[in-house]
Design an enzyme around this catalytic site. Structure first.
Site, PDB file in Angstrom:
ATOM      1  N   THR A   1     -51.267  47.297 -17.322  1.00 60.57           N
ATOM      2  CA  THR A   1     -50.720  48.196 -16.305  1.00 60.57           C
ATOM      3  C   THR A   1     -49.721  47.505 -15.384  1.00 60.57           C
ATOM      4  OG1 THR A   1     -52.562  47.741 -14.786  1.00 60.57           O
ATOM      5  CG2 THR A   1     -52.806  49.615 -16.285  1.00 60.57           C
TER       6      THR A   1
ATOM      7  N   ASP B   1     -63.437  43.572 -18.479  1.00 55.85           N
ATOM      8  CA  ASP B   1     -63.128  42.832 -17.256  1.00 55.85           C
ATOM      9  C   ASP B   1     -63.053  41.346 -17.600  1.00 55.85           C
ATOM     10  OD1 ASP B   1     -63.332  41.497 -14.693  1.00 55.85           O
ATOM     11  OD2 ASP B   1     -64.023  43.407 -13.868  1.00 55.85           O
TER      12      ASP B   1
ATOM     13  N   THR C   1     -46.950  29.984 -15.413  1.00 61.54           N
ATOM     14  CA  THR C   1     -45.991  30.320 -14.368  1.00 61.54           C
ATOM     15  C   THR C   1     -45.284  29.095 -13.811  1.00 61.54           C
ATOM     16  OG1 THR C   1     -45.780  31.217 -12.107  1.00 61.54           O
ATOM     17  CG2 THR C   1     -47.884  30.250 -12.696  1.00 61.54           C
TER      18      THR C   1
ATOM     19  N   GLU D   1     -44.852  28.600 -10.803  1.00 61.47           N
ATOM     20  CA  GLU D   1     -45.539  28.208  -9.572  1.00 61.47           C
ATOM     21  C   GLU D   1     -46.428  26.987  -9.779  1.00 61.47           C
ATOM     22  OE1 GLU D   1     -45.420  29.332  -6.433  1.00 61.47           O
ATOM     23  OE2 GLU D   1     -43.921  30.899  -6.784  1.00 61.47           O
TER      24      GLU D   1
ATOM     25  N   TYR E   1     -52.883  30.658  -6.218  1.00 65.88           N
ATOM     26  CA  TYR E   1     -52.393  31.262  -7.457  1.00 65.88           C
ATOM     27  C   TYR E   1     -51.891  30.193  -8.423  1.00 65.88           C
ATOM     28  CZ  TYR E   1     -49.052  33.600 -10.568  1.00 65.88           C
ATOM     29  OH  TYR E   1     -48.336  34.015 -11.659  1.00 65.88           O
TER      30      TYR E   1
ATOM     31  N   LYS F   1     -53.519  29.240 -12.058  1.00 67.33           N
ATOM     32  CA  LYS F   1     -52.701  29.321 -13.261  1.00 67.33           C
ATOM     33  C   LYS F   1     -52.640  27.978 -13.992  1.00 67.33           C
ATOM     34  CE  LYS F   1     -50.868  33.440 -14.048  1.00 67.33           C
ATOM     35  NZ  LYS F   1     -50.950  34.104 -15.366  1.00 67.33           N
TER      36      LYS F   1
END
Length: 338
Positions: free
Chosen positions: A13, A59, A128, A130, A156, A160
């Site tokens: 989504t 989940d 990522t 980051e 975050y 990651k």
């Protein structure tokens, strides 16, 4: 007769999930989308936008549900895009970020291994930029590559980085086909409204239409390597079509500041000076900011034949035009925006 390829997508989504779903559908895949819970607010929009997707309720924090998802879908390809993906939010909810963004990857890899699907399923992990942290000693003049040192500066980024290393560990320990895409900032018309680029283009559209008077932002000086999400999703698919699993940086090789983004966005509505319309608020400034992120995509270009098609001005133009059409009522919001 060739068997239809099956793909399981977590984070379906989100922005990348939407682009990937359309890409795989155009290639004839049977697509399974993992969403959390029967009361998921984005379920109705997902069904309406992509009626061909088979929804599986699961989940990333619940391994039993992931095992059932893998057994149900029997995937040839698994794209793990699910994560707490907003840097600012990760500072406010570091534990949830860890549970989903980091440990969720371990749970999914284990589900594939436990069910015996590691022999047939190729796995993509969304890493990522980051993870690099934007430190100068870590960045050569051409930008961060697959071999650069990591120094994440947010919950975050840390989560990651765990996900990135556990994915590589399963590739090396169990011989699983696991490829990681170290993607630099990629934006587009499906970007969530909480992200700065979409916040800007949405507000610029509102100012153009007389629906609002200003944009409230944090720091304006950070520079990012911004590309178009549709181009980057194509790179994800190319990674799983390659003969060998590996790690690949996807980037543009150039950086632009938030001020530059503002300049181009306001120019699209005929405003030369954006300063009267922008107010800075400490609420939107992070405890630790990454100054600059510049990527080196030469390996992906050489090995995969990947190449971006949308340049920076084209990206800003695409987003502003989309948001003007959206806010004027000509378009329906995508799944990722709801």
């Amino acid at each position: 007769m060739t068997e239809t390829r099956r793909a399981l997508i977590t984070g379906i989504t989100g922005q990348d999930g939407g682009h990937l779903t359309e890409l795989l559908h155009s290639k004839g895949y049977e697509i399974f989308g993992l969403i959390r819970g029967q009361r998921n607010a984005r379920r109705e929009a997902l069904v309406r936008e992509y009626p061909y997707v088979r929804i599986i309720e699961a989940d990333l924090t619940d391994q039993t549900s992931l095992i059932n998802a893998v057994l149900t879908s029997q995937p040839h390809e698994v794209y793990n895009l699910g994560a707490i993906s907003h840097v600012g939010y990760s500072f406010r909810n570091p534990q949830l970020t860890s549970d989903i963004t980091a440990k969720g990857v371990l749970n999914l890899l284990e589900a594939i291994r436990i069910t015996g699907q590691q022999e047939t399923a190729r796995f993509y992990q969304a890493s990522t930029s980051e993870m690099f942290g934007g430190l100068d000693y870590n960045r050569p003049g051409t930008g961060y590559s697959e071999d650069s040192l990591f120094h994440p500066r947010s919950p975050y980024g840390v989560a990651k980085l765990y996900a990135h290393w556990i994915a590589r560990n399963y590739r090396e320990s169990y011989g699983m086909f696991v490829s990681t895409g170290i993607l630099f900032n990629h934006e587009g018309e499906r970007r969530g409204l909480e992200f700065v680029t979409r916040k800007i283009t949405n507000a610029v559209a509102g100012i153009h239409l007389g629906l609002q008077k200003e944009i409230v932002l944090g720091d304006l000086w950070p520079k990012r390597d911004w590309g178009y999400a549709g181009d980057y999703v194509r790179g994800m698919w190319q990674m799983l079509q390659h003969s060998e699993p590996d790690d690949f940086v996807l980037a543009t090789g150039e950086t632009h500041s938030i001020e530059e983004f503002l300049t181009l966005a306001f120019a699209e509505i005929g405003i030369d000076d954006w300063r009267p319309y922008v107010r800075q608020d400490p609420e939107f400034m992070r405890p630790a900011e990454v100054d600059i992120l510049l990527g080196d995509p030469s390996k992906a270009e050489r090995v995969l034949g990947w190449k971006r098609e949308v340049d920076f001005p084209g990206l800003v133009r695409l987003m502003v035009e989309h948001d003007i059409a959206l806010r004027s009522g000509e378009l329906t919001p995508s799944t990722a925006e709801r």
